[in-house]
Design a protein around this motif. Structure first.
Motif, PDB file in Angstrom:
ATOM      1  N   UNK A 277     -20.327  67.069  33.979  1.00 39.59           N
ATOM      2  CA  UNK A 277     -19.548  68.259  34.343  1.00 39.59           C
ATOM      3  C   UNK A 277     -19.502  69.198  33.156  1.00 39.59           C
ATOM      4  N   UNK A 278     -19.719  70.510  33.414  1.00 38.28           N
ATOM      5  CA  UNK A 278     -19.663  71.533  32.370  1.00 38.28           C
ATOM      6  C   UNK A 278     -18.780  72.674  32.848  1.00 38.28           C
ATOM      7  N   UNK A 279     -18.013  73.266  31.929  1.00 37.45           N
ATOM      8  CA  UNK A 279     -17.124  74.350  32.329  1.00 37.45           C
ATOM      9  C   UNK A 279     -17.854  75.691  32.344  1.00 37.45           C
ATOM     10  N   UNK A 280     -17.138  76.763  32.705  1.00 36.05           N
ATOM     11  CA  UNK A 280     -17.743  78.084  32.867  1.00 36.05           C
ATOM     12  C   UNK A 280     -18.274  78.649  31.557  1.00 36.05           C
ATOM     13  N   UNK A 281     -17.733  78.209  30.416  1.00 37.64           N
ATOM     14  CA  UNK A 281     -18.179  78.694  29.107  1.00 37.64           C
ATOM     15  C   UNK A 281     -19.249  77.795  28.492  1.00 37.64           C
ATOM     16  N   UNK A 282     -19.625  76.761  29.225  1.00 42.85           N
ATOM     17  CA  UNK A 282     -20.618  75.794  28.722  1.00 42.85           C
ATOM     18  C   UNK A 282     -20.222  75.296  27.322  1.00 42.85           C
ATOM     19  N   UNK A 283     -18.936  75.049  27.192  1.00 39.51           N
ATOM     20  CA  UNK A 283     -18.397  74.596  25.905  1.00 39.51           C
ATOM     21  C   UNK A 283     -17.756  73.220  26.029  1.00 39.51           C
ATOM     22  N   UNK A 284     -16.923  73.044  27.052  1.00 40.08           N
ATOM     23  CA  UNK A 284     -16.321  71.735  27.302  1.00 40.08           C
ATOM     24  C   UNK A 284     -17.127  71.005  28.379  1.00 40.08           C
ATOM     25  N   UNK A 285     -17.245  69.705  28.199  1.00 39.93           N
ATOM     26  CA  UNK A 285     -17.961  68.902  29.177  1.00 39.93           C
ATOM     27  C   UNK A 285     -17.323  67.545  29.370  1.00 39.93           C
ATOM     28  N   UNK A 286     -17.746  66.871  30.435  1.00 39.98           N
ATOM     29  CA  UNK A 286     -17.212  65.539  30.726  1.00 39.98           C
ATOM     30  C   UNK A 286     -18.289  64.714  31.423  1.00 39.98           C
ATOM     31  N   UNK A 287     -18.325  63.427  31.133  1.00 34.87           N
ATOM     32  CA  UNK A 287     -19.276  62.511  31.779  1.00 34.87           C
ATOM     33  C   UNK A 287     -18.574  61.196  32.081  1.00 34.87           C
ATOM     34  N   UNK A 288     -18.669  60.800  33.363  1.00 35.86           N
ATOM     35  CA  UNK A 288     -18.081  59.537  33.788  1.00 35.86           C
ATOM     36  C   UNK A 288     -19.040  58.818  34.735  1.00 35.86           C
ATOM     37  N   UNK A 289     -18.888  57.519  34.873  1.00 31.93           N
ATOM     38  CA  UNK A 289     -19.706  56.819  35.873  1.00 31.93           C
ATOM     39  C   UNK A 289     -19.404  57.352  37.269  1.00 31.93           C
ATOM     40  N   UNK A 290     -20.442  57.575  38.068  1.00 35.53           N
ATOM     41  CA  UNK A 290     -20.263  58.071  39.430  1.00 35.53           C
ATOM     42  C   UNK A 290     -21.176  57.298  40.372  1.00 35.53           C
ATOM     43  N   UNK A 291     -20.809  57.291  41.652  1.00 34.91           N
ATOM     44  CA  UNK A 291     -21.553  56.493  42.630  1.00 34.91           C
ATOM     45  C   UNK A 291     -22.900  57.116  42.999  1.00 34.91           C
ATOM     46  N   UNK A 292     -23.090  58.406  42.754  1.00 32.34           N
ATOM     47  CA  UNK A 292     -24.367  59.032  43.093  1.00 32.34           C
ATOM     48  C   UNK A 292     -25.510  58.418  42.306  1.00 32.34           C
ATOM     49  N   UNK A 293     -25.265  58.137  41.026  1.00 33.54           N
ATOM     50  CA  UNK A 293     -26.318  57.608  40.160  1.00 33.54           C
ATOM     51  C   UNK A 293     -25.979  56.239  39.568  1.00 33.54           C
ATOM     52  N   UNK A 294     -24.768  55.747  39.802  1.00 30.07           N
ATOM     53  CA  UNK A 294     -24.322  54.490  39.184  1.00 30.07           C
ATOM     54  C   UNK A 294     -24.602  54.507  37.677  1.00 30.07           C
ATOM     55  N   UNK A 295     -24.252  55.609  37.064  1.00 31.10           N
ATOM     56  CA  UNK A 295     -24.595  55.830  35.661  1.00 31.10           C
ATOM     57  C   UNK A 295     -23.500  55.351  34.723  1.00 31.10           C
ATOM     58  N   UNK A 296     -23.883  55.225  33.482  1.00 30.68           N
ATOM     59  CA  UNK A 296     -22.922  55.006  32.413  1.00 30.68           C
ATOM     60  C   UNK A 296     -22.474  56.380  31.902  1.00 30.68           C
ATOM     61  N   UNK A 297     -21.462  56.383  31.055  1.00 30.89           N
ATOM     62  CA  UNK A 297     -21.058  57.636  30.415  1.00 30.89           C
ATOM     63  C   UNK A 297     -22.200  58.095  29.516  1.00 30.89           C
ATOM     64  N   UNK A 298     -22.645  59.338  29.701  1.00 29.05           N
ATOM     65  CA  UNK A 298     -23.824  59.822  28.991  1.00 29.05           C
ATOM     66  C   UNK A 298     -23.539  60.102  27.515  1.00 29.05           C
ATOM     67  N   UNK A 299     -22.362  60.577  27.222  1.00 30.42           N
ATOM     68  CA  UNK A 299     -21.976  60.896  25.841  1.00 30.42           C
ATOM     69  C   UNK A 299     -21.185  59.729  25.236  1.00 30.42           C
ATOM     70  N   UNK A 300     -20.905  59.849  23.944  1.00 28.90           N
ATOM     71  CA  UNK A 300     -20.127  58.792  23.291  1.00 28.90           C
ATOM     72  C   UNK A 300     -18.721  58.728  23.861  1.00 28.90           C
ATOM     73  N   UNK A 301     -18.157  59.894  24.133  1.00 30.54           N
ATOM     74  CA  UNK A 301     -16.809  59.984  24.698  1.00 30.54           C
ATOM     75  C   UNK A 301     -16.889  60.693  26.035  1.00 30.54           C
TER      76      UNK A 301
END
Length: 383
Positions: free
Chosen positions: A345-369
């Protein structure tokens, strides 16, 4: 004489009517054609002629009735589900296809050999031997063989010294059957002639190791290094292979604005590669099957995936659980979702972001935090 003649005529007419009635009763009992009345058109008409005319009428009615039934059955089938129109497994198994394997090997003794064919021969000499498999309907096999014989009788004809074909043994045929019936995806694809020519023009087909072929970057990148490009290239969709990478958006060049990113991709119709570098100097992102844009609903296909180099390279492909691939809003860009969590997830200013595991990709958190600050961001297309 006049009386006798009238009696004879009346008798003939009665006989014809009677026989016609008997035939009509027989047909009615069998429910073949609707009942009809037979009249003698002239006094003293031959009974055999009447029978012949009646037979022709019956055959014509039967033919028309049969045609109407076939047409009606066809239209009834059209109204039903598409599965009913496809041949069943039993019908398919009655005449399974035969398989033709063409191996590139000996040079052709023809006057139209091109430079690309010569390059192919060099490719073969390096130990490679490309194979091309074709499924041939059994009813077409004889026609195909006749074509080969007519085209090159010195190779495929009966008098050929070295036959230009090899008969596949039964056990080998079972291996082929297993290959084509295996549901696991294979490392092959069906492409158009134009696509094949395009790939050959860049030489990717003749390289000793196709995965070692690095794409051409038309613009310098402040994020991607050689090993990043090498890893990502191996997992990009086939329709992007062989194309140059073009930088369409960069925060270092265009500033930090999601709206500007959308405008930059407005004319793009290829997949796009999103590359993010956070304040922890971690590289991650996504391959989107469609360019980012404003949308009321999620869009994209299963080509979309997430990736990270934190700390080693990992790729997270579509799990099949949902289709929340891409969602473009005015105030955010989202990739992957489920249960209120976004894969990226990225905000409108492309400055803040977030990454969490989701069911679409069964992914791990992409960033360290889970929550991160964007240091730089790039979007690449393939053209």
């Amino acid at each position: 004489n006049s009386v006798n003649s009238d009696i004879t005529c009346n008798s003939n007419i009665s006989t014809a009517k009677s026989k016609g009635a008997h035939l009509d009763n027989d047909l009615s009992k069998e429910n073949k054609v609707p009942s009809m009345q037979i009249y003698s058109s002239s006094v003293g008409q031959n009974n055999e002629t009447a029978k012949s005319s009646l037979k022709k009428i019956i055959e014509k009615d039967n033919f028309e009735t049969g045609c109407q039934s076939e047409v009606q059955a066809f239209f009834n089938k059209l109204k039903g589900p598409i599965e009913d129109m496809l041949p069943s497994k039993e019908e398919k198994s009655k005449k399974p296809p035969m398989f033709l394997c063409i191996k590139v090997g000996k040079p052709m003794r023809k006057s139209f050999v091109s430079h690309s064919v010569t390059t192919m021969h060099q490719y073969v000499k390096r130990g490679k031997q490309p194979e091309y498999w074709f499924a041939i309907p059994q009813e077409r096999v004889d026609h195909l063989y006749a074509f080969f014989v007519q085209c090159s009788p010195d190779i495929y004809g009966k008098d050929a010294k070295d036959q230009g074909f090899v008969v596949v043994e039964k056990d080998e045929l079972e291996v082929i059957d297993n290959f084509f019936s295996d549901p696991i995806p294979k490392s092959w694809e069906i492409i158009t002639v134009e696509e094949a020519k395009r790939r050959q023009s860049v030489g990717s087909f003749y390289e000793e190791e196709a995965e070692d072929l690095q794409p051409v970057l038309t613009d310098p990148s402040v994020l991607l290094e050689g090993f990043h490009i090498e890893k990502l290239t191996q997992h990009l969709p086939a329709r992007t292979q062989g194309y140059a990478w073009r930088l369409m958006y960069s925060t270092a060049v265009h500033g930090t604005s999601l709206r500007t990113l959308y405008r930059s991709l407005a004319v793009v119709d290829t997949p796009v590669l999103l590359v993010v570098k956070d304040m922890d100097n971690q590289i991650f992102g996504a391959l989107a099957s469609h360019p980012f844009r404003l949308s009321d609903h999620c869009f994209g296909t299963g080509e979309t995936f997430l990736y990270t180099f934190n700390p080693q390279f990992k790729i997270f492909r579509w799990s099949g659980e949902n289709s929340y691939f891409i969602k473009g809003d005015r105030d955010s860009l989202e990739l992957g979702g489920g249960s209120g969590h976004f894969g990226l997830w990225l905000d409108a200013d492309l400055y803040h972001g977030r990454s969490k595991p989701c069911s679409t990709f069964n992914n791990e958190t992409l960033s360290k935090k889970e929550d991160f600050i964007v240091q730089d961001l790039e979007v690449w297309t393939f053209a």
